[in-house]
Scaffold this active site. Structure first.
Site, PDB file in Angstrom:
ATOM      1  N   ASP A  39      22.994 -14.663  16.976  1.00  0.00           N
ATOM      2  CA  ASP A  39      22.574 -16.070  16.896  1.00  0.00           C
ATOM      3  C   ASP A  39      21.778 -16.494  18.131  1.00  0.00           C
ATOM      4  O   ASP A  39      22.115 -17.491  18.786  1.00  0.00           O
ATOM      5  CB  ASP A  39      23.790 -16.990  16.704  1.00  0.00           C
ATOM      6  CG  ASP A  39      24.712 -16.525  15.588  1.00  0.00           C
ATOM      7  OD1 ASP A  39      24.206 -15.944  14.609  1.00  0.00           O
ATOM      8  OD2 ASP A  39      25.938 -16.716  15.702  1.00  0.00           O
ATOM      9  N   GLU A 207      22.095 -20.891   5.821  1.00  0.00           N
ATOM     10  CA  GLU A 207      22.566 -21.340   7.142  1.00  0.00           C
ATOM     11  C   GLU A 207      21.459 -21.136   8.166  1.00  0.00           C
ATOM     12  O   GLU A 207      20.355 -20.709   7.828  1.00  0.00           O
ATOM     13  CB  GLU A 207      23.842 -20.577   7.547  1.00  0.00           C
ATOM     14  CG  GLU A 207      23.637 -19.075   7.706  1.00  0.00           C
ATOM     15  CD  GLU A 207      24.915 -18.316   8.060  1.00  0.00           C
ATOM     16  OE1 GLU A 207      26.020 -18.850   7.899  1.00  0.00           O
ATOM     17  OE2 GLU A 207      24.779 -17.154   8.507  1.00  0.00           O
ATOM     18  N   ARG A 301      25.779  -7.315  16.838  1.00  0.00           N
ATOM     19  CA  ARG A 301      24.382  -7.591  16.503  1.00  0.00           C
ATOM     20  C   ARG A 301      23.599  -7.871  17.793  1.00  0.00           C
ATOM     21  O   ARG A 301      24.081  -8.563  18.673  1.00  0.00           O
ATOM     22  CB  ARG A 301      24.310  -8.787  15.542  1.00  0.00           C
ATOM     23  CG  ARG A 301      24.980  -8.483  14.200  1.00  0.00           C
ATOM     24  CD  ARG A 301      25.189  -9.728  13.381  1.00  0.00           C
ATOM     25  NE  ARG A 301      26.143 -10.645  13.992  1.00  0.00           N
ATOM     26  CZ  ARG A 301      26.393 -11.869  13.563  1.00  0.00           C
ATOM     27  NH1 ARG A 301      25.746 -12.340  12.530  1.00  0.00           N
ATOM     28  NH2 ARG A 301      27.287 -12.630  14.173  1.00  0.00           N
TER      29      ARG A 301
HETATM   30  C1  LIG Z   1      21.976  -2.238  17.514  1.00  0.00           C
HETATM   31  C2  LIG Z   1      23.174  -2.770  16.827  1.00  0.00           C
HETATM   32  O1  LIG Z   1      23.274  -3.939  16.590  1.00  0.00           O
HETATM   33  N1  LIG Z   1      24.096  -1.875  16.510  1.00  0.00           N
HETATM   34  C3  LIG Z   1      25.355  -2.193  15.916  1.00  0.00           C
HETATM   35  C4  LIG Z   1      25.307  -2.318  14.405  1.00  0.00           C
HETATM   36  O2  LIG Z   1      26.591  -2.472  13.899  1.00  0.00           O
HETATM   37  C5  LIG Z   1      27.460  -1.395  14.169  1.00  0.00           C
HETATM   38  C6  LIG Z   1      28.743  -1.676  13.438  1.00  0.00           C
HETATM   39  O3  LIG Z   1      29.154  -3.001  13.557  1.00  0.00           O
HETATM   40  C7  LIG Z   1      27.650  -1.299  15.672  1.00  0.00           C
HETATM   41  O4  LIG Z   1      28.518  -0.236  15.979  1.00  0.00           O
HETATM   42  C8  LIG Z   1      26.322  -1.110  16.343  1.00  0.00           C
HETATM   43  O5  LIG Z   1      26.483  -1.182  17.734  1.00  0.00           O
END
Ligand SMILES: CC(=O)N[C@H]1CO[C@H](CO)[C@@H](O)[C@@H]1O
Ligand SMILES: *[C@@H]1O[C@H](CO)[C@@H](O)[C@H](O)[C@H]1NC(C)=O
Ligand SMILES: *[C@@H]1O[C@H](CO)[C@@H](O)[C@H](O)[C@H]1NC(C)=O
Ligand SMILES: *[C@@H]1O[C@H](CO)[C@@H](O)[C@H](O)[C@H]1NC(C)=O
Length: 334
Positions: A39, A207, A301
């Site tokens: 966000d 949203e 994220r």
């Molecule tokens: C780059 C990134 O956001 N990676 C994540 C994506 O989601 C997985 C599982 O929730 C994470 O392990 C990563 O770090």
């Protein structure tokens, strides 16, 4: 004549020297600009980029840097501590700071310190003492007394509106008139429901409303579908009537404007903000995404930024979300 020739020769030499001097290395950056940065909201102000993201705890933090590249390693500063606030101590989501009448208003979501906290999430706002986005801030107001997420501000014809996301059958976009940055002055209304198939993947959600203004066009870019699935994406509303409070005055674009790109390894791009390049000539989007199709709606994220352009009809052209690690030119004027 000789003097004129000498001057001309001298000028030519100067021009040559200037144009052949080694240019400063063009500034670049790579995404993500912040790991664990869901966000994201960013502004360029007085020589710095300021970035705030969801913390999911009792603190509101912000980092700043003179360059976009520098944000990735900039330290987070706690700009406000929510501990002890009766109606919103915890689980801070979706902070946004808006400069209105010479002060920053920091809008955010927070709820109670209970195991099932999601139903207690509400909107709140802080006010800065001066013009520094990092504050100091004082608590200003709770904005509404029912479940609502993702506060943001729309300005139209000298009036302020609070945008949000609340339940109207399904999770929908809301708008509420304000008499000043911290006072609600009328009933909340729904302006967009997740009615199209691409707004209902994994879960039916609208949203993360963000105002976007261009050449007299008033638009809202919003996030659609579930943030816990890979198909979270951005949609577009355009104000085609005169009253932002009237759902019939908004027209929804039939197709998404920004979405997953499996080739680039980007999933669930959404919940964005907008900012301008330091010289004010470029439009940029900041958004979060995950590199895994099975990524959750959680702190994993990361925040990413990229430049965007405009279509001939005045709508934004966000292109495709770029692959993490791609070297990109820094915003103009950096
Ligand atoms: C780059 C990134 O956001 N990676 C994540 C994506 O989601 C997985 C599982 O929730 C994470 O392990 C990563 O770090
Ligand atoms: C709150 O969350 C942020 C972001 O994950 C983290 O950096 C910070 O250490 C946390 N603060 C506390 C007091 O737990
Ligand atoms: C926030 O305030 C609480 C209560 O005063 C305190 O215990 C906590 O350490 C503070 N957190 C931060 C990050 O300053
Ligand atoms: C990150 O993702 C992993 C795997 O899905 C999950 O177990 C973990 O709780 C997530 N971490 C945060 C901070 O959200």
């Amino acid at each position: 004549m000789t003097i004129l020739r000498s001057i001309t020769a001298l000028l030519a030499a100067v021009v040559l020297a200037v144009t052949t001097a080694a240019p400063a290395a063009a500034a670049t950056f790579t995404n993500p600009i912040k790991r664990n940065g869901p966000d994201p909201w960013m502004q360029y102000h007085n020589g710095y980029y300021y970035l705030a993201t969801t913390t999911w705890n009792s603190t509101i933090t912000m980092r700043k840097s003179r360059t976009l590249a520098g944000l990735a390693s900039a330290a987070d500063t706690v700009v406000f501590n929510l501990s002890g606030r009766p109606n919103g101590c915890c689980n801070m989501w979706a902070p946004e700071f808006h400069l209105i009448n010479g002060r920053w208003y920091l809008y955010y979501v927070a709820g109670r310190n209970v195991p099932d906290y999601n139903p207690t999430q509400r909107l709140h706002v802080l006010e800065s003492a001066g013009t520094d986005p990092m504050g100091p801030y004082t608590f200003k107001a709770d904005l509404g007394s029912t479940w609502e997420l993702d506060p943001s501000i729309l300005r139209h014809n000298g009036k302020l509106y609070l945008m949000g996301s609340a339940i109207d059958g399904t999770q929908s976009l809301t708008i509420t008139p304000l008499s000043n940055p911290y006072t609600i002055s009328g009933p909340r209304r729904t302006i967009s429901l997740p009615t199209l198939a691409w707004e209902r993947q994994t879960g039916a959600v609208n949203e993360g409303a963000e105002a976007l203004y261009h050449n007299g066009r008033v638009m809202i870019v919003y996030s659609a579908s579930a943030c816990w699935g890979p198909d979270y994406k951005l949609g577009l509303l355009t104000l085609t009537g005169s009253d932002p409070l009237n759902r019939a005055h908004w027209t929804k674009s039939p197709n998404p404007v920004f979405q997953r790109n499996d080739g680039n390894g980007v999933f669930a791009p959404g919940h964005n903000g907008f900012f301008k390049s330091p010289d004010g000539t470029e439009d940029w989007i900041v958004y979060h995404a995950n590199s895994s199709a099975s990524g959750g709606c959680d702190m994993n994220r990361s925040a990413r930024a990229q430049k965007f352009g405009w279509n001939a009809d005045g709508t934004p052209n966000f292109g495709t979300p770029v692959r993490l690690g791609t070297q990109l030119a820094a915003p103009s004027g950096e």
